[in-house]
Design an enzyme around this catalytic site. Structure first.
Site, PDB file in Angstrom:
ATOM      1  N   ASN A 203       8.156   3.462  33.020  1.00  0.00           N
ATOM      2  CA  ASN A 203       8.857   2.581  33.938  1.00  0.00           C
ATOM      3  C   ASN A 203      10.164   2.115  33.291  1.00  0.00           C
ATOM      4  O   ASN A 203      10.338   2.217  32.070  1.00  0.00           O
ATOM      5  CB  ASN A 203       7.946   1.392  34.275  1.00  0.00           C
ATOM      6  CG  ASN A 203       8.468   0.571  35.427  1.00  0.00           C
ATOM      7  OD1 ASN A 203       9.245   1.042  36.235  1.00  0.00           O
ATOM      8  ND2 ASN A 203       8.056  -0.677  35.498  1.00  0.00           N
ATOM      9  N   ASN A 205      11.324  -0.596  32.346  1.00  0.00           N
ATOM     10  CA  ASN A 205      11.298  -1.634  31.312  1.00  0.00           C
ATOM     11  C   ASN A 205      10.543  -1.209  30.052  1.00  0.00           C
ATOM     12  O   ASN A 205      10.428  -1.998  29.115  1.00  0.00           O
ATOM     13  CB  ASN A 205      10.684  -2.926  31.866  1.00  0.00           C
ATOM     14  CG  ASN A 205       9.214  -2.775  32.232  1.00  0.00           C
ATOM     15  OD1 ASN A 205       8.663  -1.672  32.213  1.00  0.00           O
ATOM     16  ND2 ASN A 205       8.588  -3.882  32.576  1.00  0.00           N
ATOM     17  N   LYS A 206      10.017   0.007  30.025  1.00  0.00           N
ATOM     18  CA  LYS A 206       9.221   0.438  28.877  1.00  0.00           C
ATOM     19  C   LYS A 206      10.110   0.883  27.718  1.00  0.00           C
ATOM     20  O   LYS A 206      11.330   0.945  27.825  1.00  0.00           O
ATOM     21  CB  LYS A 206       8.262   1.555  29.286  1.00  0.00           C
ATOM     22  CG  LYS A 206       7.213   1.109  30.300  1.00  0.00           C
ATOM     23  CD  LYS A 206       6.359  -0.022  29.764  1.00  0.00           C
ATOM     24  CE  LYS A 206       5.186  -0.374  30.659  1.00  0.00           C
ATOM     25  NZ  LYS A 206       5.575  -0.990  31.933  1.00  0.00           N
ATOM     26  N   ILE A 207       9.480   1.249  26.597  1.00  0.00           N
ATOM     27  CA  ILE A 207      10.248   1.534  25.389  1.00  0.00           C
ATOM     28  C   ILE A 207      11.130   2.759  25.565  1.00  0.00           C
ATOM     29  O   ILE A 207      12.220   2.843  25.007  1.00  0.00           O
ATOM     30  CB  ILE A 207       9.310   1.645  24.173  1.00  0.00           C
ATOM     31  CG1 ILE A 207      10.110   1.546  22.887  1.00  0.00           C
ATOM     32  CG2 ILE A 207       8.444   2.895  24.241  1.00  0.00           C
ATOM     33  CD1 ILE A 207       9.339   1.000  21.726  1.00  0.00           C
ATOM     34  N   ILE A 208      10.687   3.746  26.347  1.00  0.00           N
ATOM     35  CA  ILE A 208      11.571   4.784  26.881  1.00  0.00           C
ATOM     36  C   ILE A 208      11.262   4.908  28.366  1.00  0.00           C
ATOM     37  O   ILE A 208      10.189   4.505  28.820  1.00  0.00           O
ATOM     38  CB  ILE A 208      11.415   6.150  26.186  1.00  0.00           C
ATOM     39  CG1 ILE A 208      10.028   6.739  26.419  1.00  0.00           C
ATOM     40  CG2 ILE A 208      11.762   6.062  24.707  1.00  0.00           C
ATOM     41  CD1 ILE A 208       9.902   8.206  26.045  1.00  0.00           C
TER      42      ILE A 208
END
Length: 394
Positions: A203, A205-208
């Site tokens: 998603n 907002n995730k780290i990638i």
């Protein structure tokens, strides 16, 4: 009759708001454009294609999982995992309570019943003690759970050794919700590779990110093959459209997979940046009584997807996490409370819960701070300036 216009004084202008600092914004690396351009140049813009295949190989190589299926979301991956384990009406699935609702929603998709398990204080993840009590009681009542959904919260590994031993003893398969935990390890092994299946999220907002997307990991080739089949509308091999099973439109597009391939090239740098954010916050809060951050237990490495702080008003001079959140918001800085436990959510509150209220206390005290991998010195200075003015002088 004419009237002369009365001059009106200019209304005072409020100063423009400073640029917003987001909690966890996307952070592109550069190579994404090349992979996406290849998708356009080759006309592979629909689901499936070379980028999807390449992204799956990248995930397998990075995590050590034997097989990966790139999907439209982490929620889709969780749903398929439950289908593959045969979860259906009348079944129970044990699930972490301290997490986002997407961890439990697929249980209801299948007509099954969630049973919520409390966290423990060392990692904020599923408590082996409460899990053992739930497994024993459900087994004694002839209601052995069909699966356990275990969440690695905010990138922090759960106590996998204890949890896997318990689930193996009771013969219950584990689905690892590692949506927030790509790049984290437990005793040197990537999260999402301990259970029967693991779930990742990409998603925004995730780290990638892949804009939106997810993946299902497993060492079972048969499960991943079936997941891909179900995710592409379960179309049987025939020259016409024929379907023997209910299918889903859950595959990742070749364009989004191109973004993911570029993101994989900078994943280690993104983890390093987020871990550096945590260290900066830790150093800043060190003099302040009543403010604590989650430490890494031995053998665990967190990607520090989000840095989260607990504000104990009994030791912060009465300053609460909501006081801090609102102060940051007034300066156009995004911060969010920790997850509200699922057993307190209106949609889930009628379901069984094994716990002692720890996650409720974490929710009351905890705040997620801006943690993006692009957080620069100037933004961090803005954040800490507000914090300094909000908290009592140490």
């Amino acid at each position: 009759m004419s009237h002369s216009a009365t001059p009106v004084a200019d209304a005072p202008h409020s100063p423009p708001k400073p640029e917003r600092i987001y909690l966890s914004p996307p952070h592109l690396g550069g190579a994404e454009r090349r992979f996406v351009a290849e998708a356009f140049d080759s006309n592979w813009v629909a689901p499936l294609g070379p980028n999807v295949d390449g992204f799956e190989r990248d995930l397998e190589a990075y995590t050590g999982a034997a097989h990966a299926a790139a999907l439209s979301s982490g929620t889709a991956a969780l749903h398929l995992a439950l289908i593959l384990l045969g979860v259906g009406p009348g079944d129970e699935v044990l699930c972490s309570s301290f997490t986002f609702s997407a961890s439990a929603n697929p249980i209801l998709y299948q007509g099954a019943t969630p049973v919520f398990i409390e966290s423990e204080a060392d990692t904020w993840n599923m408590s082996p003690e409460h899990l053992e009590r739930a497994l024993a009681e459900r087994a004694a009542q002839g209601r052995a759970p069909k699966a356990v959904i275990l969440v690695h919260l905010y990138g922090m590994p759960a106590k996998m050794r204890e949890i896997m031993a318990l689930c193996e003893r009771y013969g219950v398969p584990v689905i690892e919700d590692a949506a927030e935990a790509l790049g984290s390890t437990y005793e040197g092994r990537a999260l999402g590779t301990f259970g029967a299946m693991g779930v990742l999220s990409f998603n925004g907002n995730k780290i990638i990110t892949t804009s939106g997307g997810g993946a299902l990991l497993s060492d079972s080739e048969a499960w991943i093959r079936e997941a891909r089949f179900l995710a592409t509308q379960a179309r049987d091999p025939a020259p016409h459209y024929q379907h023997s099973k209910v299918g889903y439109n859950y595959r990742l597009s070749n364009v989004c997979a191109g973004i993911g391939r570029g993101q994989m090239e900078v994943l280690d740098a993104r983890v390093a940046a987020r871990r550096a954010n945590y260290e900066r916050y830790r150093a800043f809060f060190a003099p302040y009584p009543g403010v604590t951050l989650l430490e890494e237990p031995a053998g665990m490495v967190s990607n520090r997807w989000l840095t989260c702080a607990l504000f104990d008003p009994e030791r912060t001079g009465g300053v609460t996490r909501e006081d801090v959140r609102l102060a940051l918001e007034r300066h156009n800085i995004e911060a969010r409370p920790l997850w509200k436990p699922l057993h307190l959510q209106p949609v889930f509150e009628r379901y069984l819960y094994y716990g002692d209220g720890l996650s409720e206390r974490l929710f009351d005290l905890g705040l997620c701070l801006p943690s993006g991998s692009s957080l620069d010195d100037a933004a961090f200075a803005r954040i800490t300036d507000v914090l300094q003015k909000t908290l009592p002088t140490p």
